[in-house]
Design an enzyme around this catalytic site. Sequence first.
Site, PDB file in Angstrom:
ATOM      1  N   SER A 108       1.346  -1.113   0.408  1.00 57.31           N
ATOM      2  CA  SER A 108       0.115  -0.441   0.297  1.00 57.31           C
ATOM      3  C   SER A 108       0.506   0.628  -0.641  1.00 57.31           C
ATOM      4  CB  SER A 108      -0.728   0.061   1.059  1.00 57.31           C
ATOM      5  OG  SER A 108      -2.207   0.851   1.100  1.00 57.31           O
ATOM      6  N   ASP A 123      -7.922  -4.708  -5.795  1.00 55.12           N
ATOM      7  CA  ASP A 123      -8.151  -3.210  -5.302  1.00 55.12           C
ATOM      8  C   ASP A 123      -9.000  -1.872  -5.072  1.00 55.12           C
ATOM      9  OD1 ASP A 123      -6.708  -1.850  -3.844  1.00 55.12           O
ATOM     10  OD2 ASP A 123      -4.510  -2.080  -4.446  1.00 55.12           O
ATOM     11  N   HIS A 126      -7.466  -4.819  -1.481  1.00 55.33           N
ATOM     12  CA  HIS A 126      -5.875  -3.959  -1.455  1.00 55.33           C
ATOM     13  C   HIS A 126      -5.172  -4.740  -0.847  1.00 55.33           C
ATOM     14  CE1 HIS A 126      -3.551  -0.555  -1.404  1.00 55.33           C
ATOM     15  NE2 HIS A 126      -3.229  -0.691   0.064  1.00 55.33           N
TER      16      HIS A 126
HETATM   17  C1  LIG Z   1      -8.459  13.172   2.716  1.00 54.55           C
HETATM   18  C2  LIG Z   1      -7.982  12.407   1.196  1.00 54.55           C
HETATM   19  C3  LIG Z   1      -8.044  11.297   0.965  1.00 54.55           C
HETATM   20  C4  LIG Z   1      -7.948  10.557  -0.663  1.00 54.55           C
HETATM   21  C5  LIG Z   1      -7.558   8.966  -0.805  1.00 54.55           C
HETATM   22  C6  LIG Z   1      -7.074   9.192  -1.666  1.00 54.55           C
HETATM   23  C7  LIG Z   1      -6.665   7.881  -2.207  1.00 54.55           C
HETATM   24  C8  LIG Z   1      -6.051   6.707  -1.269  1.00 54.55           C
HETATM   25  C9  LIG Z   1      -4.862   7.515  -0.593  1.00 54.55           C
HETATM   26  C10 LIG Z   1      -4.466   6.515   0.320  1.00 54.55           C
HETATM   27  C11 LIG Z   1      -2.989   5.284   0.599  1.00 54.55           C
HETATM   28  C12 LIG Z   1      -2.926   4.570   1.621  1.00 54.55           C
HETATM   29  C13 LIG Z   1      -3.280   3.295   1.224  1.00 54.55           C
HETATM   30  C14 LIG Z   1      -3.293   2.296   2.422  1.00 54.55           C
HETATM   31  O1  LIG Z   1      -2.183   2.432   2.692  1.00 54.55           O
HETATM   32  S1  LIG Z   1      -4.096   1.541   3.173  1.00 54.55           S
HETATM   33  C15 LIG Z   1      -3.683   1.038   5.009  1.00 54.55           C
HETATM   34  C16 LIG Z   1      -2.973   0.036   5.187  1.00 54.55           C
HETATM   35  N1  LIG Z   1      -2.212   0.262   6.494  1.00 54.55           N
HETATM   36  C17 LIG Z   1      -2.003  -0.368   6.702  1.00 54.55           C
HETATM   37  O2  LIG Z   1      -1.756  -1.129   6.840  1.00 54.55           O
HETATM   38  C18 LIG Z   1      -1.081   0.342   7.985  1.00 54.55           C
HETATM   39  C19 LIG Z   1      -2.072   0.342   9.415  1.00 54.55           C
HETATM   40  N2  LIG Z   1      -1.927   0.648   9.907  1.00 54.55           N
HETATM   41  C20 LIG Z   1      -2.447   1.128  10.591  1.00 54.55           C
HETATM   42  O3  LIG Z   1      -3.827   0.900  10.508  1.00 54.55           O
HETATM   43  C21 LIG Z   1      -2.052   1.431  12.556  1.00 54.55           C
HETATM   44  O4  LIG Z   1      -0.812   2.055  12.724  1.00 54.55           O
HETATM   45  C22 LIG Z   1      -2.816   0.989  14.084  1.00 54.55           C
HETATM   46  C23 LIG Z   1      -4.355   0.871  13.696  1.00 54.55           C
HETATM   47  C24 LIG Z   1      -2.432  -1.019  13.135  1.00 54.55           C
HETATM   48  C25 LIG Z   1      -2.122   0.950  14.769  1.00 54.55           C
HETATM   49  O5  LIG Z   1      -2.565   2.049  15.490  1.00 54.55           O
HETATM   50  P1  LIG Z   1      -2.821   3.011  16.200  1.00 54.55           P
HETATM   51  O6  LIG Z   1      -2.593   1.992  17.853  1.00 54.55           O
HETATM   52  O7  LIG Z   1      -2.913   4.890  16.433  1.00 54.55           O
HETATM   53  O8  LIG Z   1      -4.816   2.654  16.178  1.00 54.55           O
HETATM   54  P2  LIG Z   1      -5.524   2.332  17.402  1.00 54.55           P
HETATM   55  O9  LIG Z   1      -5.260   1.201  18.062  1.00 54.55           O
HETATM   56  O10 LIG Z   1      -5.883   3.434  18.168  1.00 54.55           O
HETATM   57  O11 LIG Z   1      -7.017   2.655  16.464  1.00 54.55           O
HETATM   58  C26 LIG Z   1      -6.760   4.087  15.544  1.00 54.55           C
HETATM   59  C27 LIG Z   1      -8.190   3.453  15.203  1.00 54.55           C
HETATM   60  O12 LIG Z   1      -7.691   2.862  13.836  1.00 54.55           O
HETATM   61  C28 LIG Z   1      -9.199   1.941  13.939  1.00 54.55           C
HETATM   62  N3  LIG Z   1      -8.127   0.478  13.688  1.00 54.55           N
HETATM   63  C29 LIG Z   1      -7.738  -0.244  14.725  1.00 54.55           C
HETATM   64  N4  LIG Z   1      -7.461  -1.287  14.748  1.00 54.55           N
HETATM   65  C30 LIG Z   1      -8.345  -1.518  14.007  1.00 54.55           C
HETATM   66  C31 LIG Z   1      -8.709  -3.127  13.136  1.00 54.55           C
HETATM   67  N5  LIG Z   1      -8.002  -4.084  13.613  1.00 54.55           N
HETATM   68  N6  LIG Z   1      -9.943  -3.053  11.540  1.00 54.55           N
HETATM   69  C32 LIG Z   1      -9.827  -1.758  11.656  1.00 54.55           C
HETATM   70  N7  LIG Z   1     -10.081  -0.448  12.265  1.00 54.55           N
HETATM   71  C33 LIG Z   1      -9.077  -0.439  12.813  1.00 54.55           C
HETATM   72  C34 LIG Z   1     -10.696   2.561  15.069  1.00 54.55           C
HETATM   73  O13 LIG Z   1     -11.203   3.086  13.943  1.00 54.55           O
HETATM   74  C35 LIG Z   1      -9.528   2.728  15.678  1.00 54.55           C
HETATM   75  O14 LIG Z   1     -10.082   3.449  16.758  1.00 54.55           O
HETATM   76  P3  LIG Z   1     -10.834   3.251  17.898  1.00 54.55           P
HETATM   77  O15 LIG Z   1     -12.058   2.926  16.672  1.00 54.55           O
HETATM   78  O16 LIG Z   1     -10.394   2.201  18.481  1.00 54.55           O
HETATM   79  O17 LIG Z   1     -11.590   4.574  18.597  1.00 54.55           O
END
Ligand SMILES: CCCCCCCCCCCCCC(=O)SCCNC(=O)CCNC(=O)[C@H](O)C(C)(C)COP(=O)(O)OP(=O)(O)OC[C@H]1O[C@@H](n2cnc3c(N)ncnc32)[C@H](O)[C@@H]1OP(=O)(O)O
Length: 421
Positions: free
Chosen positions: A232, A326, A360
């Site tokens: 990603s 994806d 993805h």
């Molecule tokens: C604005 C413009 C946008 C445009 C888009 C354009 C296109 C795309 C562009 C993008 C390109 C990029 C594309 C890519 O890269 S896609 C993403 C790929 N990223 C990864 O694989 C890295 C993943 N890492 C993380 O997400 C964080 O580091 C984690 C979560 C591991 C820890 O981090 P931290 O310890 O800080 O987190 P927290 O435990 O306090 O959790 C924080 C919140 O996260 C949510 N959460 C946590 N765990 C899960 C889970 N298992 N299932 C679902 N949700 C989960 C949950 O809401 C939680 O809040 P709460 O419910 O607890 O309140």
Amino acid sequence: MAPTVILEPAGRSLWDEPLRVAVHRLAPRQPVTLRAALRDEKGALFRAHARYRADAAGRLDLQRAPALGGSFAGLEPMGLLWAMQPDRPFWRLLKRDVQTPFVVELEVLDGHEPDQGKLLASAVHERHFLSPGVRRVPVREGRVRATLFLPPGPGPFPGIVDLFGAGGGLLEYRASLLAGKGFAVMALAYYNYDDLPKHTDVFHLEYFEEAVNYLLCHPQVKGPGIGLLGSSKGGELCISMASFLKGITAAVIINGSIANVEITLRYKDVTLPPLGKDLNRTKVIKDGLKDIVDVLNNPLEGPDQKSLIPVERSDTTFLFLVGQDDHNWKSEFYASEASKRLQAHGKKKPQVICYPETGHFIELPFFPLCTASLHPILGSLVFWGGEPRSHAMAQVDAWKQLQSFFHRHLDGEKGTILAKL
Ligand SMILES: CCCCCCCCCCCCCC(=O)SCCNC(=O)CCNC(=O)[C@H](O)C(C)(C)COP(=O)(O)OP(=O)(O)OC[C@H]1O[C@@H](n2cnc3c(N)ncnc32)[C@H](O)[C@@H]1OP(=O)(O)O
């Protein structure tokens, strides 16, 4: 005598190992339901079940017996893991602490009603993320925040830097298991971890360069170059690293982008602005989920070309692993464009492997598919794509492919690393 569950290996295994599940001493042709469950470190319960029928001798072997329905159907010896679904909607299975296993509970119930049959037998099995003898070494060196996993023995070992995507933090589960295959693997944090910034508008490639140099200078890391593994946003950052930095021999990009997305990238006097986007191109699909696959502009057109990563400068050998379904962004188009640009500049043709009906998050084998969850950048629920069975097959193949790619390109004879900038 009562039915018993036979597991091979018994008691514990590594998460990426196939597990053989059998049930003995059932009645001939007895209908049964198998249930599996595990709880993640945030308390979410992941469960799957499948209906089976014992053979004429009262035995059931998941390597030979097709599931007759349930969370999956057909001959799927590992279906009870990859078909798991969380009790929390839009929750993704993540392993946060690789020093503890996931504990899988297996139950055999009489009949074909998953919640009503009498419990006939049960077993508990630990699925581990650290192979025997693999050492886990937290790294806090200069600015680098990471964890290094070293295989048993004195080495030196081929080195790999492993990056996950947007959301940041430090996820170690891929690095820890890969270290068990003979690589020194550094899971590298780059934001939202320890004293690194929680959010940022700019990534400085010098940070990643420091991490590469740390690994290259490590006495247990074999040179002259190292490997990169990224998924990603992490895959996109690996393409930038391979394009600008020295010392990178091979890179595996899992659903990465060839343009710089969302966060400005700086290296010395070079700046790659974020690729343009138009959120009006978001489609709302079922359950209010957003499909963002058309949101980003085409990096080959107009001013958006400024965000293109100059991959053609790279002398790295690439493997692109692509989920054709994806929905985060257009990974197949990006991989094919990278391949064209590298070849047009006389660089080695990358290997591109495309997986149909694959979304993805191409994870380790047997991770359940996460089709939708909170987008770490957008902050709303998005659809990631993928069909569970095809996605599961892709994960098994991708894991094998990336290991043999790294063995081939990092374990072989010494090559020459050319300066790029
Ligand atoms: C604005 C413009 C946008 C445009 C888009 C354009 C296109 C795309 C562009 C993008 C390109 C990029 C594309 C890519 O890269 S896609 C993403 C790929 N990223 C990864 O694989 C890295 C993943 N890492 C993380 O997400 C964080 O580091 C984690 C979560 C591991 C820890 O981090 P931290 O310890 O800080 O987190 P927290 O435990 O306090 O959790 C924080 C919140 O996260 C949510 N959460 C946590 N765990 C899960 C889970 N298992 N299932 C679902 N949700 C989960 C949950 O809401 C939680 O809040 P709460 O419910 O607890 O309140």
